[in-house]
Design a protein around this motif. Structure first.
Motif, short mmCIF file in Angstrom:
data_model
loop_
_atom_site.label_atom_id
_atom_site.label_comp_id
_atom_site.label_asym_id
_atom_site.label_seq_id
_atom_site.Cartn_x
_atom_site.Cartn_y
_atom_site.Cartn_z
N PRO A 33 0.78 -1.24 0.00
CA PRO A 33 0.00 0.00 0.00
C PRO A 33 0.82 1.29 0.00
O PRO A 33 0.34 2.31 -0.48
CB PRO A 33 -0.83 -0.09 1.28
N LYS A 34 2.03 1.25 0.55
CA LYS A 34 2.90 2.43 0.59
C LYS A 34 4.32 1.98 0.29
O LYS A 34 4.71 0.86 0.61
CB LYS A 34 2.86 3.10 1.96
N PRO A 35 5.13 2.86 -0.28
CA PRO A 35 6.51 2.49 -0.58
C PRO A 35 7.39 2.50 0.67
O PRO A 35 7.08 3.14 1.68
CB PRO A 35 6.97 3.57 -1.57
N VAL A 36 8.50 1.79 0.57
CA VAL A 36 9.55 1.80 1.60
C VAL A 36 10.76 2.51 1.01
O VAL A 36 11.10 2.30 -0.15
CB VAL A 36 9.91 0.36 2.02
N PHE A 37 11.39 3.35 1.84
CA PHE A 37 12.56 4.11 1.42
C PHE A 37 13.76 3.78 2.30
O PHE A 37 13.59 3.30 3.43
CB PHE A 37 12.28 5.61 1.48
N HIS A 38 14.96 4.08 1.81
CA HIS A 38 16.17 3.88 2.61
C HIS A 38 16.01 4.63 3.92
O HIS A 38 15.55 5.77 3.95
CB HIS A 38 17.41 4.42 1.88
N GLY A 39 16.36 3.98 5.02
CA GLY A 39 16.26 4.61 6.34
C GLY A 39 14.97 4.32 7.07
O GLY A 39 14.86 4.64 8.26
N ASP A 40 13.99 3.72 6.40
CA ASP A 40 12.74 3.36 7.09
C ASP A 40 13.02 2.20 8.05
O ASP A 40 13.84 1.33 7.78
CB ASP A 40 11.66 2.93 6.10
N THR A 41 12.32 2.21 9.17
CA THR A 41 12.40 1.12 10.13
C THR A 41 11.11 0.31 10.05
O THR A 41 10.02 0.87 10.21
CB THR A 41 12.64 1.64 11.56
N LEU A 42 11.26 -0.98 9.79
CA LEU A 42 10.12 -1.86 9.58
C LEU A 42 9.85 -2.71 10.81
O LEU A 42 10.78 -3.13 11.51
CB LEU A 42 10.36 -2.76 8.37
N ARG A 43 8.58 -2.97 11.05
CA ARG A 43 8.15 -3.90 12.08
C ARG A 43 7.03 -4.74 11.49
O ARG A 43 6.48 -4.40 10.43
CB ARG A 43 7.71 -3.20 13.35
N ALA A 44 6.68 -5.83 12.18
CA ALA A 44 5.66 -6.72 11.62
C ALA A 44 4.67 -7.17 12.69
O ALA A 44 4.99 -7.23 13.88
CB ALA A 44 6.32 -7.95 10.99
N GLU A 45 3.47 -7.46 12.22
CA GLU A 45 2.42 -8.06 13.03
C GLU A 45 1.86 -9.23 12.25
O GLU A 45 1.90 -9.24 11.02
CB GLU A 45 1.31 -7.05 13.34
N THR A 46 1.35 -10.22 12.98
CA THR A 46 0.80 -11.42 12.35
C THR A 46 -0.50 -11.80 13.03
O THR A 46 -0.61 -11.72 14.26
CB THR A 46 1.79 -12.60 12.46
N VAL A 47 -1.48 -12.22 12.23
CA VAL A 47 -2.73 -12.76 12.74
C VAL A 47 -2.90 -14.16 12.18
O VAL A 47 -2.67 -14.40 10.98
CB VAL A 47 -3.94 -11.87 12.34
N VAL A 48 -3.31 -15.10 13.03
CA VAL A 48 -3.58 -16.47 12.60
C VAL A 48 -4.96 -16.49 11.95
O VAL A 48 -5.96 -16.17 12.60
CB VAL A 48 -3.51 -17.46 13.77
N ILE A 49 -5.02 -16.86 10.69
CA ILE A 49 -6.28 -16.86 9.92
C ILE A 49 -6.98 -18.22 10.02
O ILE A 49 -8.19 -18.29 10.17
CB ILE A 49 -6.01 -16.51 8.45
#
Length: 151
Positions: free
Chosen positions: A92-108
């Protein structure tokens, strides 16, 4: 190992993974070139300055790899037999150099295997967010998971 066995997954369980990863120009260039992807949006600063983004975009395939990787310690480390597939991949949105990523997960979903007694299938929805809590990637992943040891 810290991964969960099939019987430890419950539909609707939500994980907010504690690991984060700041992505760099070196990550982007290395991954793009290692995967034979010469897309100038990833590796050519001059070209990218002339695009609507005004700078290079971080390679979306590496974004998926990081998103899933951030989830492994809490979900599948040492307990997965293998990935069966990914679907509904979105950026949905771009990632650029210097961005900090995190993740979430849902069990479907969670189900026993129809062909093997020792495994089952877990469907997970992973979401990757940047430091502004903007969603930058989403995918569903089906994983073949080991059942827990017999007690």
């Amino acid at each position: 190992m810290t991964g969960l066995y099939l019987d430890e997954f419950t539909v609707g369980r939500h994980f907010r993974h504690p690991l984060t990863r700041t992505v760099s120009e070196a990550d982007n260039t290395m991954f793009s070139l290692m995967t034979m992807n010469p897309q100038p949006l990833h590796i050519d600063a001059h070209f990218s300055e002339g695009t609507e983004w005004g700078e290079r975009l971080f390679n979306s395939m590496m974004t998926i790899a990081i998103m899933v990787g951030l989830s492994v310690q809490d979900t599948t480390l040492g307990t997965t037999v293998g990935n069966l597939g990914m679907s509904d991949v979105r950026f949905p949105k771009p990632v650029f150099h210097g961005d900090t990523l995190r993740a979430e997960t849902v069990v479907i979903s969670v189900r026993e295997s129809k062909s093997r007694d020792d495994v089952g299938i877990v469907e997970l929805e992973h979401t990757c967010l940047n430091q502004r809590d903007e969603v930058v990637a989403v995918c569903r992943r089906a994983a073949m998971m080991k059942k827990g040891p017999a007690t």
